[in-house]
Design a protein around this motif. Structure first.
Motif, PDB file in Angstrom:
ATOM      1  N   ILE A  50     -10.242   6.259  11.975  1.00 31.54           N
ATOM      2  CA  ILE A  50      -9.039   7.073  12.141  1.00 31.54           C
ATOM      3  C   ILE A  50      -9.469   8.435  12.654  1.00 31.54           C
ATOM      4  CG2 ILE A  50      -7.147   8.212  10.926  1.00 31.54           C
ATOM      5  CD1 ILE A  50      -7.130   5.841   8.969  1.00 31.54           C
ATOM      6  N   ALA A  56     -12.604   5.183   7.659  1.00 31.17           N
ATOM      7  CA  ALA A  56     -12.238   4.163   8.648  1.00 31.17           C
ATOM      8  C   ALA A  56     -12.165   4.791  10.027  1.00 31.17           C
ATOM      9  CB  ALA A  56     -10.910   3.515   8.266  1.00 31.17           C
ATOM     10  N   PHE A  91      -5.670  11.393  -1.640  1.00 35.91           N
ATOM     11  CA  PHE A  91      -7.117  11.400  -1.854  1.00 35.91           C
ATOM     12  C   PHE A  91      -7.768  12.387  -0.910  1.00 35.91           C
ATOM     13  CE2 PHE A  91      -8.894   9.064   1.829  1.00 35.91           C
ATOM     14  CZ  PHE A  91      -7.760   8.457   2.361  1.00 35.91           C
ATOM     15  N   ARG A 147     -11.396  13.348   1.363  1.00 38.08           N
ATOM     16  CA  ARG A 147     -12.382  12.568   2.127  1.00 38.08           C
ATOM     17  C   ARG A 147     -13.701  12.428   1.381  1.00 38.08           C
ATOM     18  NH1 ARG A 147      -9.136   9.761   5.328  1.00 38.08           N
ATOM     19  NH2 ARG A 147      -7.768  11.104   6.546  1.00 38.08           N
ATOM     20  N   TYR A 184       0.831  -1.206   0.000  1.00 39.26           N
ATOM     21  CA  TYR A 184       0.000   0.000   0.000  1.00 39.26           C
ATOM     22  C   TYR A 184       0.867   1.258   0.000  1.00 39.26           C
ATOM     23  CZ  TYR A 184      -3.117   3.725   1.516  1.00 39.26           C
ATOM     24  OH  TYR A 184      -3.796   4.919   1.602  1.00 39.26           O
TER      25      TYR A 184
HETATM   26  C1  3EB Z   1      -7.591   6.329   5.677  1.00 42.26           C
HETATM   27  O1  3EB Z   1      -8.444   7.137   6.008  1.00 42.26           O
HETATM   28  C2  3EB Z   1      -8.057   4.915   5.479  1.00 42.26           C
HETATM   29  O2  3EB Z   1      -5.357   5.435  -0.232  1.00 42.26           O
HETATM   30  O3  3EB Z   1      -6.989   5.871  -1.580  1.00 42.26           O
HETATM   31  C3  3EB Z   1      -9.326   5.184   2.754  1.00 42.26           C
HETATM   32  C4  3EB Z   1      -9.739   5.644   1.500  1.00 42.26           C
HETATM   33  C5  3EB Z   1      -8.011   4.832   2.948  1.00 42.26           C
HETATM   34  C6  3EB Z   1      -8.831   5.755   0.445  1.00 42.26           C
HETATM   35  C7  3EB Z   1      -6.560   5.569  -0.467  1.00 42.26           C
HETATM   36  C8  3EB Z   1      -7.113   4.940   1.899  1.00 42.26           C
HETATM   37  C9  3EB Z   1      -7.513   5.402   0.654  1.00 42.26           C
HETATM   38  O4  3EB Z   1      -6.391   6.625   5.537  1.00 42.26           O
HETATM   39  C10 3EB Z   1      -7.541   4.302   4.262  1.00 42.26           C
END
Ligand code: 3EB
Length: 362
Positions: free
Chosen positions: A259, A257, A237, A239, A166
């Motif tokens: 977080i 998630a 990215f 939200r 990742y």
């Molecule tokens: C986070 O909030 C959880 O790497 O495109 C969520 C949505 C997450 C997209 C991405 C990663 C991604 O970091 C993980």
């Protein structure tokens, strides 16, 4: 179920309220359709197909269908045999560019592809190759603004050379956006990045001629500003992206998630993670100002997609969601690995906002 598909069952299953279709002309909307209904999925005067996303053993018949088809190698967990039908009330044209199957209608472009590994290619190189193609396509086609990207990669938590796959994915994606001069707090699409079974990087995306609005979550550090402990390049990215197509506002909600700030909360506690995730989703919905909406107001034309690392968490996820959501809001549950090892689940969504509110005067 092997019931024959009746003519007209496809449109009937879209559940588009006549009131809405009379007012709005959505350039893109999502319908969850039973796999059996796909046989009747042809373009009509009112509805055209942008693309179809299948799960499980959905036939990878992409070569035959006129529209893009992508099958995600993930199990759906609650026995519903559904697929995502991305639809448009405007006529659609199909094409292909650099191996990306695409569909466009003057307002938005839908694209999908699967990029197989080349020998000796690192995850970051492959991701960079994939994103360079996407960014090339959107620039060349005039659908310049990436709205939403879904990423599915094998062995997402696997490691090589001291970096997780990742993290390598984030490196390649970041480089491609940087090379395309993306402004990270303005131009980043909403996204999901999920670990899924088979070989090949599978991506589908929506891009638009008009920009959407990038939305961040005040409870969370923006992912593109995560500190270095999560990887050498932060995840590129937003939200959520707020769009307006054909007079209809939609919110494309990224994978969300448990977080807060930049830290995972409730490791090893699926129930805790689920509730924290719902609080995060509500926090993003609260950013919509006058269009803000409560989670329990999401209706039949919205959808949430829940990824669970372990299928044994299906029961608790279903229970908590049933306690929170309106029963008409469609939810699908898929088995997928989440990008951080301590995350047990993630939820993404599509929210249609232009529901006519009596007295509010849209
Ligand atoms: C986070 O909030 C959880 O790497 O495109 C969520 C949505 C997450 C997209 C991405 C990663 C991604 O970091 C993980």
């Amino acid at each position: 179920m092997t019931a024959p598909v009746r003519k007209g069952s496809f449109e009937a299953s879209l559940a588009v309220s006549p009131q809405r279709s009379a007012r709005l002309d959505p350039a893109v909307y999502l319908a969850l359709l039973p796999v059996e209904a796909l046989g009747g999925l042809t373009n009509t005067e009112r509805v055209s197909v942008l693309g179809v996303i299948g799960f499980d053993d959905f036939p990878e018949s992409g070569a035959n269908a006129p529209y893009p088809v992508l099958t995600l190698p993930m199990s759906s967990l609650d026995g519903q045999k559904l697929c995502e039908a991305w639809l448009s009330s405007k006529p659609v044209t199909y094409g292909e560019h650099l191996g990306i199957r695409c569909a466009f209608n003057g307002e938005i472009l839908f694209g999908s592809f699967c990029l197989r590994e080349q020998e000796q290619e690192s995850v970051e190189t492959r991701t960079h190759r994939a994103y360079s193609r996407i960014l090339d396509l959107v620039r060349y086609s005039g659908y310049t603004h990436l709205v939403r990207v879904w990423n599915y990669l094998p062995r997402i938590n696997g490691e090589s050379g001291g970096l997780e796959n990742y993290q390598r994915f984030c490196l390649g994606r970041h480089q491609a956006f940087a090379e395309a001069d993306y402004v990270f707090d303005r131009d980043l699409p909403a996204a999901s990045a999920i670990g899924a079974g088979a070989e090949g990087l599978r991506i589908y995306f929506l891009a638009a001629r008009a920009p959407g609005r990038q939305i961040e979550n005040p409870r969370q550090v923006s992912a593109y500003r995560y500190p270095l402990q999560y990887g050498p390049r932060s995840p590129s990215f937003s939200r959520a992206t707020l769009t307006e197509f054909g007079g209809e506002r939609q919110l494309f909600l990224s994978g969300t998630a448990s977080i807060v700030g930049h830290e995972t909360l409730h490791p090893e506690d699926a129930g805790g993670q689920l509730l924290e995730t719902l609080i995060n989703i509500q926090a993003v919905l609260n950013e919509l100002g006058r269009s803000r909406i409560k989670l329990d107001e999401l209706g039949a034309d919205c959808m949430l997609k829940v990824y669970l690392r372990h299928r044994e968490h299906l029961g608790i996820a279903k229970k908590y969601l049933a306690e929170t959501l309106h029963p008409s809001c469609p939810v699908i549950f898929l088995q997928g690995d989440i990008c951080r090892r301590d995350l047990l689940l993630e939820i993404e969504g599509v929210v249609r906002l232009s529901r006519p509110h009596p007295g509010l005067g849209r």
